[in-house]
Design a protein around this motif. Structure first.
Motif, PDB file in Angstrom:
ATOM      1  N   VAL A  78       0.949   4.185   9.685  1.00 48.08           N
ATOM      2  CA  VAL A  78       1.590   3.331   8.686  1.00 48.08           C
ATOM      3  C   VAL A  78       2.475   4.190   7.798  1.00 48.08           C
ATOM      4  O   VAL A  78       2.111   5.305   7.429  1.00 48.08           O
ATOM      5  N   PRO A  79       3.678   3.694   7.458  1.00 48.90           N
ATOM      6  CA  PRO A  79       4.500   4.414   6.491  1.00 48.90           C
ATOM      7  C   PRO A  79       3.790   4.443   5.138  1.00 48.90           C
ATOM      8  O   PRO A  79       3.094   3.491   4.765  1.00 48.90           O
ATOM      9  N   ALA A  80       3.968   5.534   4.424  1.00 45.46           N
ATOM     10  CA  ALA A  80       3.243   5.715   3.167  1.00 45.46           C
ATOM     11  C   ALA A  80       4.037   6.605   2.227  1.00 45.46           C
ATOM     12  O   ALA A  80       4.956   7.320   2.639  1.00 45.46           O
ATOM     13  N   ILE A 267      -2.105   1.209  -3.043  1.00 48.65           N
ATOM     14  CA  ILE A 267      -1.376  -0.043  -2.834  1.00 48.65           C
ATOM     15  C   ILE A 267      -1.247  -0.282  -1.338  1.00 48.65           C
ATOM     16  O   ILE A 267      -0.855   0.624  -0.585  1.00 48.65           O
ATOM     17  N   ALA A 268      -1.543  -1.482  -0.905  1.00 49.38           N
ATOM     18  CA  ALA A 268      -1.280  -1.908   0.469  1.00 49.38           C
ATOM     19  C   ALA A 268      -0.381  -3.133   0.432  1.00 49.38           C
ATOM     20  O   ALA A 268      -0.500  -3.973  -0.466  1.00 49.38           O
ATOM     21  N   THR A 269       0.518  -3.241   1.388  1.00 49.67           N
ATOM     22  CA  THR A 269       1.351  -4.435   1.504  1.00 49.67           C
ATOM     23  C   THR A 269       1.644  -4.717   2.967  1.00 49.67           C
ATOM     24  O   THR A 269       1.644  -3.801   3.790  1.00 49.67           O
ATOM     25  N   THR A 309       1.466  -2.119   6.164  1.00 47.61           N
ATOM     26  CA  THR A 309       0.813  -2.387   7.437  1.00 47.61           C
ATOM     27  C   THR A 309       1.704  -3.144   8.408  1.00 47.61           C
ATOM     28  O   THR A 309       1.290  -3.408   9.542  1.00 47.61           O
ATOM     29  N   ASN A 310       2.905  -3.513   7.986  1.00 44.94           N
ATOM     30  CA  ASN A 310       3.762  -4.363   8.807  1.00 44.94           C
ATOM     31  C   ASN A 310       4.072  -3.699  10.151  1.00 44.94           C
ATOM     32  O   ASN A 310       4.455  -2.522  10.196  1.00 44.94           O
TER      33      ASN A 310
END
Length: 383
Positions: A78-80, A267-269, A309-310
């Motif tokens: 996941v990008p972070a 943060i998660a989106t 998470t996309n």
């Protein structure tokens, strides 16, 4: 030899005692609706697990694990991004995270001197997974706050086992809050702190995306809730020895008197956002932190980790070309608002859901919810 006791608190917050979440007091910051659980796990696929270490009269600490999705974390990354509000602290794995703009492991939160044991345990947990049999390098991401007021933080007994238990226990749905996991020994504004979480769902007209926040609260300052100066009204706030020398001392030690401490924010989106705009979202979490009365003192380590998470922005380390489809800058403002709101509410939940914790250093009690309710009602706020 000390025996190790880890309590896995997996059920809904009601198991933690008679404390209440912020919304029970009418504290509902902002404009946007919450997700089903008002938790970081409202972002589909995200799981949270806790392991609480409580042993004898001195060990009061634990581990909280945030798992971005249930697939192959190493190959489906996941990008972070990281945003640092104030860097008085330790964060394992940060250089690779910033260099590549992605993470390849769960995020683990624990005590300040536990991060190296936690990082080793997290790496071992990842390497033991069958799909990682040929992996030769792992970059564990571990954050911390200093729970040394209640916890014998130099001991570090059983942390590796707690990491494995928290990871194995990670689940979707309601998230236990307060004096649990990495929040077991933490203190906020002189009262008991802990783990808190909240979420926001954007209207369909703004994309319908979900933002979830989880915090490990262990900081100080001048507590305010919905703009009401709760800390001052209850006689417990930073610098009170200087501005109100005739009043009894509030927070306690010298560090607390200056508002010292730390806060980890995750943060998660599910919005398709890459590292640059994830870092911008992280900066808005600090605005939510400030709304609770923190000024990010010299001795406060205030870190924000954000990930998406996309599926459209996932990363495969073997890919030679990346063709990501991400939101444009103009679409970010609603996500910024959502992050600010959810962070503020998650921090209120960390305070209000905390239960008393005692050690040989004494007992730290939670913020008195009934008193807060009365102070809010006196200003036309709450229930």
């Amino acid at each position: 030899m000390l025996r190790f006791a880890a309590l896995l608190l997996l059920a809904a917050p009601a198991l933690l005692g008679a404390q209440v979440r912020a919304r029970a007091l009418g504290l509902a910051p902002g404009l946007f609706a919450t997700g089903t659980n008002n938790a970081i796990t409202d972002v589909a696929g995200v799981k949270v697990g806790h392991a609480t270490v409580s042993e004898g009269d001195s060990l009061r600490t634990g581990v909280t694990a945030i798992v971005p999705h249930g697939g192959d974390l190493f190959r489906d990354r996941v990008p972070a991004a990281l945003h640092v509000g104030n860097g008085f602290g330790k964060l394992l794995g940060v250089t690779q995270l910033r260099e590549l703009g992605e993470i390849e492991t769960p995020i683990v939160l624990t005590c300040t001197l536990c991060i190296w044991q936690a990082g080793d345990a997290l790496a071992q947990w990842m390497l033991a997974r069958p799909e990682n049999a040929s992996v030769r390098s792992i970059n564990p991401v571990v954050g911390e706050t200093n729970d040394g007021q209640l916890n014998a933080t130099r001991s570090r007994v059983g942390i590796g086992r707690a990491v494995r238990q928290a990871l194995d226990a990670a689940a979707p749905g309601p998230v236990a809050e307060g004096s649990v996991g990495a929040g077991h020994g933490t203190v906020m504004f002189g009262w008991k702190g802990g783990i808190g979480t909240a979420s926001r769902v954007l209207p369909a007209s703004l994309g319908g995306y979900t933002v979830g926040v989880l915090v490990q609260g262990n900081y100080g300052g001048v507590l305010q809730m919905a703009g009401v100066p709760i800390g001052q009204l209850l006689g417990r706030f930073a610098f009170q020895r200087d501005v109100a020398p005739g009043r009894p001392s509030g927070p306690g030690d010298a560090g607390a008197e200056r508002g010292d401490g730390s806060c980890m924010i995750v943060i998660a989106t599910d919005a398709p956002v890459l590292a640059r705009n994830l870092e911008r979202m992280g900066a808005r979490a600090i605005m939510g932190l400030a709304r609770t009365g923190s000024s990010a003192s010299n001795g406060s380590g205030d870190y924000v980790l954000a990930f998406s998470t996309n599926l459209r922005v996932r990363r495969n380390p073997d890919a030679t070309v990346s063709t990501n489809d991400e939101l444009g800058n103009e679409a970010m403002s609603a996500l910024f608002q959502a992050v600010t709101e959810a962070t503020e509410e998650a921090l209120y939940n960390a305070l209000l859901m905390a239960t008393p914790v005692s050690s040989r250093a004494g007992t730290v009690r939670p913020l008195p919810a009934d008193s807060v309710r009365q102070l809010l009602r006196a200003r036309g706020i709450g229930r």
